[in-house]
Design an enzyme around this catalytic site. Sequence first.
Site, PDB file in Angstrom:
ATOM      1  N   GLY A 179       0.785  -1.257  -0.237  1.00 35.67           N
ATOM      2  CA  GLY A 179      -0.001   0.160  -0.059  1.00 35.67           C
ATOM      3  C   GLY A 179       1.027   1.324   0.158  1.00 35.67           C
ATOM      4  O   GLY A 179       1.973   1.278  -0.346  1.00 35.67           O
ATOM      5  N   GLU A 233       5.500  -3.607   0.885  1.00 32.23           N
ATOM      6  CA  GLU A 233       5.574  -3.328  -0.715  1.00 32.23           C
ATOM      7  C   GLU A 233       4.975  -2.063  -0.854  1.00 32.23           C
ATOM      8  O   GLU A 233       3.495  -2.001  -0.742  1.00 32.23           O
ATOM      9  CB  GLU A 233       4.887  -4.306  -1.469  1.00 32.23           C
ATOM     10  CG  GLU A 233       5.295  -5.838  -1.313  1.00 32.23           C
ATOM     11  CD  GLU A 233       6.546  -5.955  -2.279  1.00 32.23           C
ATOM     12  OE1 GLU A 233       7.129  -5.093  -2.783  1.00 32.23           O
ATOM     13  OE2 GLU A 233       7.378  -7.052  -2.014  1.00 32.23           O
ATOM     14  N   CYS A 281       2.120   0.283  -8.744  1.00 25.02           N
ATOM     15  CA  CYS A 281       3.327   0.378  -7.844  1.00 25.02           C
ATOM     16  C   CYS A 281       4.594   0.309  -8.677  1.00 25.02           C
ATOM     17  O   CYS A 281       5.265   1.443  -8.753  1.00 25.02           O
ATOM     18  CB  CYS A 281       3.696  -0.440  -6.726  1.00 25.02           C
ATOM     19  SG  CYS A 281       3.429  -1.960  -6.982  1.00 25.02           S
ATOM     20  N   GLU A 333       5.286  10.088  -6.174  1.00 25.79           N
ATOM     21  CA  GLU A 333       4.638   8.962  -6.916  1.00 25.79           C
ATOM     22  C   GLU A 333       3.378   9.590  -7.303  1.00 25.79           C
ATOM     23  O   GLU A 333       2.353  10.145  -6.701  1.00 25.79           O
ATOM     24  CB  GLU A 333       4.318   7.868  -6.147  1.00 25.79           C
ATOM     25  CG  GLU A 333       3.597   6.636  -6.708  1.00 25.79           C
ATOM     26  CD  GLU A 333       3.334   5.581  -5.989  1.00 25.79           C
ATOM     27  OE1 GLU A 333       3.001   5.512  -4.780  1.00 25.79           O
ATOM     28  OE2 GLU A 333       3.303   4.659  -6.591  1.00 25.79           O
TER      29      GLU A 333
END
Length: 453
Positions: free
Chosen positions: A205, A227, A261, A359
């Site tokens: 997440g 992750e 991701c 991001e």
Amino acid sequence: MYTVTNPATGELVEEIPNATDEEVDAAIARVHNAFPAWRRLPATDRAKIVLRAAELFAERADELAEIMTLEMGKRINEGRGEVGVVVDIFTYYGQHGPDLIADQPMTIRGGNAVIQKTPLGALLGVMPWNFPCYQVARFVAPNLVLGNTILLKHASICPRSARAIEQILHDAGVPEDVYVNTFASSRQVPAILADPRIQGVSLTGSEQAGISVAAEAGRNLKKAVLELGGSDPLIVLDTADMDETVARTATARMRNCGQSCNAPKRMIVLADIYDEFVDKLTKRVADYFKPGDPMDPDTKLPPLASIAARDEVAAQIAQAVDQGATLRTGGHPVDGPGAYLEATVLTDVTPEMNAYYEEIFGPVVLVFRAETEEQAIEIANDSPFGLGASVWGTDPERLRRVAEQIDAGMVYLNSAGGSQADLPFGGIKRSGMGRELGPAGIEEFMNQKSIRL
Ligand code: NDP
């Protein structure tokens, strides 16, 4: 509250109250109490159940894909593709898991030893909405074969995926108390981690969730695998076919509406082909990725997972433009009730702008110009993240040379954003810690016990 809202229409479909503290406690008791019998089963028996689960995932692929499209807006074909990867993961650990956890004899100074690979106990999984089936599979398949038991807290917008996965596992023969889904809220996670019956946690997440879960795990001396986000670089050194390179790199970025991701979020292109690349990419993104109904297999651009997610990405784009970035195409929410955002290309993003280091979890490509190969590597590594990366070009030796200089957990050559069952997946820096998939993925929640003979 666990809430299903169709991101394509804004329609509220279902609401499920969070589990009470008593229900969470009972769920912990179930996975804890189920551990001794589960670990005693021969690994080959557990592996057979995992292989059966692979078959059931394949049989129910259409149903799962429809659920994911309804809950988080994924294109229906991508949902089917995701379930295909899940089948591959369960098959891989079902077939190879027992060998991966076999005793490992060792000759040591003055004698012999054996490393016995044993499970730890009941684990907590905290999973996100972007790949509702795949993310769960990466954590669950290896740990079931190893003999751990699992309490799973899925994202609060994916309760139907959560239930469907639990049903498949139980139908495959995983005992009901060995895999338990809980509709716990994220506020209940610290208490779960503090509970001595839980031995570790895996979270996929956001950075924020990762920080909070890692802190709680640390406070309680529990192992955590994280992750988290990424802003993967994609370096284009040269190309023999610009149209193909543009089409493939754009598709890699727009996969899952940009909500992966390990999507190639920053494209770094050498100066001699930069202008042509940007022109063609802009045209491709504008012409090809048109919004549509995610249930329609011909749709190219689905909605984002929620209005909140869409608004956050739109705000990041607006801020970048405010700070001086060039908006080549897209950039705005699409009128209507769904969580749609135009596919977007931004250039001239500099380190002074927030977008350079953040991001961006949506259909947005940033393109950077690099004068030399060395500068391309510098830009690639100038990021708080270190999940994946890719290098594109025609000379295999050059590709390899560049790949070796990139600070990331995974580097792909002439492809991007991939994941496969037998290859470890994970990052460094703020992208997290630990690995999933491959032989490494089954070792994270393992006691590698040395027995000196
Ligand atoms: P979150 O990280 O908030 O959600 C992921 C999971 O973590 C959910 O199950 C969520 O529960 C849970 N969670 C959230 N906060 C906590 C906490 N403090 N303690 C314990 N569990 C927690 O993702 P978002 O939906 O908010 O997405 C935001 C950003 O996260 C994205 O923009 C992207 O950058 C990143 N992200 C990365 C993913 C990846 O694949 N690496 C996947 C998804 C998001 P609940 O749903 O109940 O809040």
